[in-house]
Design an enzyme around this catalytic site. Structure first.
Site, PDB file in Angstrom:
ATOM      1  N   ASN A   1       6.952   4.069 -19.958  1.00 38.92           N
ATOM      2  CA  ASN A   1       7.251   3.660 -18.585  1.00 38.92           C
ATOM      3  C   ASN A   1       7.980   2.330 -18.689  1.00 38.92           C
ATOM      4  OD1 ASN A   1       7.144   2.890 -15.873  1.00 38.92           O
ATOM      5  ND2 ASN A   1       5.067   2.109 -16.054  1.00 38.92           N
ATOM      6  N   GLY A   2       9.176   2.226 -18.100  1.00 36.50           N
ATOM      7  CA  GLY A   2       9.920   0.967 -18.156  1.00 36.50           C
ATOM      8  C   GLY A   2      11.341   1.211 -18.610  1.00 36.50           C
TER       9      GLY A   2
ATOM     10  N   ARG B   1       4.126   7.801  -9.001  1.00 42.20           N
ATOM     11  CA  ARG B   1       4.935   6.861  -9.776  1.00 42.20           C
ATOM     12  C   ARG B   1       6.291   7.452 -10.179  1.00 42.20           C
ATOM     13  NH1 ARG B   1       1.929   2.666 -11.673  1.00 42.20           N
ATOM     14  NH2 ARG B   1       3.497   2.241 -13.265  1.00 42.20           N
TER      15      ARG B   1
ATOM     16  N   CYS C   1       7.298   6.060 -13.387  1.00 44.78           N
ATOM     17  CA  CYS C   1       6.777   6.849 -14.499  1.00 44.78           C
ATOM     18  C   CYS C   1       5.273   6.605 -14.648  1.00 44.78           C
ATOM     19  CB  CYS C   1       7.438   6.552 -15.838  1.00 44.78           C
ATOM     20  SG  CYS C   1       9.192   6.845 -15.856  1.00 44.78           S
TER      21      CYS C   1
ATOM     22  N   GLU D   1      10.745  -1.672   9.700  1.00 43.89           N
ATOM     23  CA  GLU D   1       9.747  -0.893   8.966  1.00 43.89           C
ATOM     24  C   GLU D   1       9.702   0.561   9.469  1.00 43.89           C
ATOM     25  OE1 GLU D   1       8.173  -0.811   6.427  1.00 43.89           O
ATOM     26  OE2 GLU D   1       6.392   0.419   6.684  1.00 43.89           O
TER      27      GLU D   1
ATOM     28  N   TRP E   1      10.245   9.142 -13.507  1.00 42.82           N
ATOM     29  CA  TRP E   1      11.274   8.773 -12.528  1.00 42.82           C
ATOM     30  C   TRP E   1      12.468   8.367 -13.362  1.00 42.82           C
ATOM     31  CZ3 TRP E   1      14.288   4.568 -10.976  1.00 42.82           C
ATOM     32  CH2 TRP E   1      14.853   4.671  -9.701  1.00 42.82           C
TER      33      TRP E   1
END
Ligand code: F6R
Length: 616
Positions: free
Chosen positions: A101-102, A27, A2, A483, A75
């Protein structure tokens, strides 16, 4: 996870917010929204999908006039990415607007409490709970600052919050816990954002808000408070990043731009750490005595950073002879690691805000180990809380898939391995000098390797339509496969797995399908292991596989001269073996990029992902 942006000033807020959100989309990009106030009245626009959709919907922000506002790109964590769940959220009663955000971990209990007080909820989000909680305390006190402080004391979990109150036109309030928030100082205006990239076009003077601090921003002032609302004084810092670092600069995607930037950023990362043939750890003044007493190193990280850690483990064990183990940060606390004062935990994180890595770092410290972190984002939580921090100077990495972040992490892990080797005398002076000399030319060798771009574009055009691709290698070549395979699957969505080459015959070889001519990418750069990997390649080819082999110039002839191998060969220069992964990863990045491009994927913003993973 976010992105938040806020503006208060004299210009129209919406275009600034929309531009900031575009820069923060890395983000999260499930949905986006903005709230703007004019004379204290909120106007809101939000929609599922990318910021471009919101831009269209609001006619570039023209439909939302006003000189103060907040924006958010999401997100999803709580509730699907729908219009209703998109931020900003407006409180029951309409007085408070919030972007977040969180994750508010105790949101369910708080929601019950607020419902019992007669408040109602429109969305499934924890953010709306935070919004109503602030509104609840505001109704009690009539003071927005104390309402935010009271709400912050009751919320568990992590948050960065941007808040507006209808009764305070012109003021933005911000607070945070474990999620980044910067305040930007403009001329007759001020900003807040999750990341400087969102506001760099307007200002370079920023303050990074610390955990629990609260800030009040108007067009002409920024006032900082502790969580107890005592005033704080702090001078802004100046961001040195070049604005163009956060722009595509003529490239079609950030990913290809960031791949091409790798030699330059690895040079920036290495050069301050090598002085007169010796290794200098700026920011990590570790003594020789401490290094000599080390009994074990844990490298703790997630995703690509953990795969850089696997290469680091090989370098540290080979060059410094210290046992090293790589553990996913999300697993670290559950594997009951044996830690003491002689254990070093190396946390590797591009963002410095990955929730799992933060939790692992705190666990390590609580159990008595020292933590050294390798971080890209200056001032991030991991950087601030570690005992020692080494910064990778990669600049802003915008593409969700890491490339230059990974390469700079590799470079610092080599540096650490050499520093440890020097302290432990595991290399002779001549061997040490040879390694340092190789590090010095590594950026040039990477530059040369970028020349493989077209070759890999061609190979991707031949194979992009495959449903599955497998990667095999041994030693550091296996570490690279992990990777390379992650890169391919996250941006192309092709099913892909990486195997230690010797493990194929213990089960995975059953996946090789003669009719479909299964594609395998083999990495065989390690001189001592090439012959063994070649045997594995032949075993696969004899069962119908087609193999692209990434190898060195000198080993190329061994592979191309072998009639039992069906496929193509890509060769990087022969180089100091411990640092060869930094060259061999480049064609593998190109391959993933051009495969995803041929498939028409959203390369910089792959589905379901976000750059900064601030949830556990
Ligand atoms: C993959 C990728 C992720 C990150 C991982 C850790 O391309 O970027 O796997 O490497 O989420 O993130 P940081 O390094 O920010 O801790």
């Amino acid at each position: 996870m976010c992105g938040i942006v806020g503006y208060t000033g004299r210009e129209d807020a919406s275009p600034v917010l929309l531009d900031g959100l575009r820069r923060l989309e890395y983000r999260g990009y499930d949905s986006a929204g903005i709230v703007v106030a004019q004379g204290g009245t909120f106007t809101l626009a939000k929609s599922s999908g990318h910021v471009a959709r919101l831009d269209e919907l609001t006619r570039g922000g023209r439909d939302l006039p006003g000189n103060i506002g907040l924006g958010h790109t999401r997100w999803a964590t709580h509730g699907q990415p729908t219009d209703t769940n998109a931020h900003p959220h407006i409180s029951d009663g309409g007085k408070i607007a919030v972007v977040h955000n969180g994750i508010i971990e105790n949101y369910a209990r708080l929601r019950e409490f607020l419902r019992s007080k007669g408040m109602s909820f429109q969305s499934q989000t924890d953010t709306e709970v935070a919004t109503n909680l602030i509104a609840y305390f505001y109704a009690e006190s009539g003071d927005i600052l104390s309402a935010v402080a009271s709400a912050a004391r009751r919320m568990e979990g992590s948050y960065a919050l941007g808040i507006m109150c209808e009764d305070m036109p012109g003021t933005l309030i911000a607070t945070r816990r474990e999620n980044p928030l910067v305040l930007g100082f403009g001329d007759g205006c001020n900003y807040l954002a999750s990341d400087v990239a969102a506001i760099l076009l307007h200002t370079r003077r920023v303050i990074r808000l610390a955990d629990f601090e609260i800030a009040a921003l108007t067009a002409d002032s920024v006032t900082l408070y502790t969580g107890e609302l005592d005033k704080l004084e702090r001078e802004p810092e100046t961001i040195e990043w070049d604005v163009s670092a956060a722009e595509k600069g003529g490239y079609e995607h950030f990913m290809i731009k960031e791949i091409m930037e790798q030699p330059e950023v690895v040079r920036k990362t290495l050069s301050p750490r090598i002085r007169n043939g010796e290794i200098i750890l700026d920011g990590a003044e570790i003594t020789d005595e401490y290094i000599r007493a080390l009994s074990r190193i844990y490298i703790v990280a997630c995703g690509s950073a953990s795969y850089a850690g696997v290469v680091g483990k090989y370098s540290i064990e080979k060059l410094a002879r210290i046992p090293a183990e790589v553990v996913f940060a999300s697993e670290f606390r559950y594997c009951d690691p044996v830690l003491n004062a002689n254990t070093l935990v190396i946390c590797v994180s591009q963002s410095g805000t990955t929730a799992d890595t933060i939790a692992a770092m705190r666990e390590a410290k609580a159990r008595g180990a020292k933590v050294l972190s390798i971080v890209n984002v200056v001032g991030s939580t991991i950087a601030e809380e570690s005992d020692w921090t080494l910064y990778t100077w990669a600049g802003p990495e915008i593409c969700v898939a890491s490339t230059k972040g990974y390469s700079t992490q590799l470079a610092l892990l080599y540096v650490l391995a050499l520093r440890f080797a020097r302290a432990k005398n595991t290399l002779s002076d001549a061997q040490f000098s040879e390694a340092v000399a190789a590090l010095l030319v590594l950026p040039d060798k990477m530059e040369e390797t970028l020349g493989l771009r077209e070759e890999l574009q061609y190979l991707a055009s031949q194979y992009f339509s495959r449903d599955d691709m497998y990667y095999i290698g041994r030693g550091t070549d296996y570490a690279l496969c992990l990777e390379a395979c992650l890169k391919l699957k996250e941006i192309s969505y092709i099913h892909s797995e990486a195997f230690a080459a010797g493990e194929m015959k213990h089960g995975p070889i059953a996946l090789i399908n003669r009719e479909r001519e299964t594609l395998v990418v083999a990495v065989a750069t390690n001189r001592g292991l090439v012959d063994k990997t070649v045997s594995n390649i032949i075993e696969l080819c004899s069962r119908g596989a087609r193999v692209i082999t990434v190898t060195t110039q000198s080993a190329r002839t061994v592979i191309e001269g072998n009639d039992d191998i069906r496929g193509e060969t890509v060769a990087v220069s022969d180089f100091y073996e411990a640092f060869l992964p930094s060259l061999a990863i480049i064609p593998l990045q190109f391959f993933a990029y051009y495969t995803a491009l041929a498939l028409g994927r959203d390369i910089d913003k792959p589905r379901n992902l976000a750059k900064s993973v601030t949830v556990e």
